[in-house]
Design a protein around this motif. Structure first.
Motif, mmCIF file in Angstrom:
data_model
loop_
_atom_site.group_PDB
_atom_site.id
_atom_site.type_symbol
_atom_site.label_atom_id
_atom_site.label_comp_id
_atom_site.label_asym_id
_atom_site.label_seq_id
_atom_site.Cartn_x
_atom_site.Cartn_y
_atom_site.Cartn_z
ATOM 1 N N ARG A 96 0.829 -1.215 0.000
ATOM 2 C CA ARG A 96 0.000 0.000 0.000
ATOM 3 C C ARG A 96 0.861 1.261 0.000
ATOM 4 O O ARG A 96 0.563 2.241 -0.709
ATOM 5 C CB ARG A 96 -0.926 -0.013 1.215
ATOM 6 C CG ARG A 96 -1.871 1.175 1.295
ATOM 7 C CD ARG A 96 -2.889 1.000 2.415
ATOM 8 N NE ARG A 96 -2.248 0.820 3.716
ATOM 9 C CZ ARG A 96 -2.225 -0.319 4.392
ATOM 10 N NH1 ARG A 96 -2.791 -1.404 3.884
ATOM 11 N NH2 ARG A 96 -1.642 -0.397 5.572
ATOM 12 N N GLY B 185 2.051 1.579 -3.519
ATOM 13 C CA GLY B 185 1.054 1.486 -4.571
ATOM 14 C C GLY B 185 1.364 0.447 -5.621
ATOM 15 O O GLY B 185 1.108 0.661 -6.816
ATOM 16 N N PRO C 46 -2.337 -3.079 -4.551
ATOM 17 C CA PRO C 46 -1.811 -1.758 -4.185
ATOM 18 C C PRO C 46 -2.586 -1.076 -3.061
ATOM 19 O O PRO C 46 -2.104 -0.088 -2.502
ATOM 20 C CB PRO C 46 -1.903 -0.962 -5.492
ATOM 21 C CG PRO C 46 -2.906 -1.679 -6.319
ATOM 22 C CD PRO C 46 -2.818 -3.120 -5.944
ATOM 23 N N GLU C 47 -3.757 -1.607 -2.707
ATOM 24 C CA GLU C 47 -4.490 -1.092 -1.549
ATOM 25 C C GLU C 47 -4.091 -1.814 -0.271
ATOM 26 O O GLU C 47 -4.598 -1.507 0.816
ATOM 27 C CB GLU C 47 -5.999 -1.211 -1.776
ATOM 28 C CG GLU C 47 -6.507 -0.493 -3.009
ATOM 29 C CD GLU C 47 -6.195 0.989 -2.981
ATOM 30 O OE1 GLU C 47 -6.333 1.597 -1.895
ATOM 31 O OE2 GLU C 47 -5.815 1.539 -4.022
ATOM 32 N N GLY C 48 -3.212 -2.812 -0.395
ATOM 33 C CA GLY C 48 -2.714 -3.519 0.770
ATOM 34 C C GLY C 48 -3.414 -4.824 1.087
ATOM 35 O O GLY C 48 -3.026 -5.521 2.031
#
Length: 333
Positions: free
Chosen positions: A97, A100, A127-129
């Motif tokens: 995250r 990204g 990419p949001e974790g």
């Protein structure tokens, strides 16, 4: 004629802090930052990066017996491994995250229920974790069978991204023709092949998969030297006297859908390989060969893949007299 979209990808060839979960997570953060700073949107780490690929160790196994020192060494390995969910997963998701990126990394996964089985697992973070998928190695090779369990078809995973579908197999799973065919049938565009194999022949395998699957291939290995082993490991089991200084020389590489080398191979050092993938090449390569499309012959050859989870036990219960018997899963993985 419009230009094809491109995406930059990165392969990290490095070593963990062997048998040290927290130290290795720090290395993952550092190397991911370095890869992301190149503009990469997908970052791949090698097989068994956390906490280590235990190259050269026997864990006290002899046919018919095990040693106390080997059991203690395996306990150390077990204790530094990763549980899902858990703090290490949260940390890895946070790293993805923060930069990204889509992040894929090899870990040794500890069974949360028994804590007595380890799996060689590849994780996929978005990419949001979020943890998007995992794949457990289906068939550990050679002495790996002594320390790792076998995965099942429920983790033959792929992940859809804005730049294509990613997925793959771990190390010598890539020598399993039917496993490769299953991944091709899932429409893999960027095929991830984390490994511990640093032989020249592995390069031929990577090129063959690119050409056969008409996909990009990211091959990723560690660079490891003998002096990276910590004293607490060597107190339990000494490395063989003939162990070379460079135990894994790497060989990470990026391959095109025509089997051509786009970057690497990288030998004899740590580093980050990057390549800008021309995604239009996927379409161009499949003009004359699509292994599970127009070049397949389903009227002659059929592949059946069992993707059901296979728990060690299924418990049946009857709620009340006359009720139907309902199966309950033995555990949640």
């Amino acid at each position: 004629m419009s230009n094809s979209p491109q995406v930059r990808v990165a392969v990290v060839q490095a070593a963990p802090v062997l048998f040290n979960l927290e130290g290795t997570l720090e290395r993952v953060a550092s190397w991911t930052a370095r890869a992301a700073n190149t503009g990469a949107r997908l970052v791949l780490f090698p097989e068994a990066f956390i906490p280590a690929y235990p190259r050269g160790l026997g864990f006290g196994f002899i046919v018919g017996s095990r040693s106390d020192a080997g059991r203690r060494l395996w306990q150390l390995y077990n204790e530094q491994s990763v549980e899902l969910p858990g703090p290490a997963i949260e940390r890895l998701g946070g790293i993805a995250r923060a930069h990204g990126v889509f992040l894929s990394i090899g870990v040794i996964e500890r069974d949360r229920l028994t804590r007595g089985t380890l799996y060689c697992t590849q994780l996929y973070f978005g990419p949001e974790g979020a943890l998007l998928a995992k794949h457990r190695k289906l068939k550990p090779t050679g002495s790996e069978r002594l320390i790792w369990g076998e995965g099942d078809g429920s983790t033959l995973s792929t992940v859809d991204t804005p730049f294509g579908r990613i997925g793959g197999l771990i190390c010598w799973e890539n020598y399993m023709p039917l496993a490769r065919a299953a991944m091709y049938a899932k429409g893999v565009d960027i095929y991830l092949a984390p490994t511990a194999d640093s032989r020249d022949t592995w390069q031929a395998t990577m090129r063959h998969i690119g050409n056969e699957g008409r996909c990009f291939v990211l091959g990723c290995n560690q660079f490891v030297t003998r002096d990276m082993y910590p004293p607490e490991v060597l107190r339990e089991e000494a490395l063989p006297a003939e162990t070379p200084h460079i135990m894994s020389r790497g060989g990470s590489v990026i391959i095109s859908p025509f089997g051509e080398v786009l970057a690497g191979p990288l030998w004899g050092e740590e580093g980050v390989l990057t390549a800008d993938l021309d995604l239009g090449m996927l379409t161009r390569a499949r003009l004359d060969f699509d292994p599970c499309g127009h070049y397949g012959r389903p009227d002659i050859f059929r592949l059946e893949v069992d993707e059901r989870e296979r728990p060690g036990a299924t418990f049946l219960r009857q709620e009340a007299p006359g009720d139907a018997v309902s199966p309950l899963p033995a555990r949640s993985r």
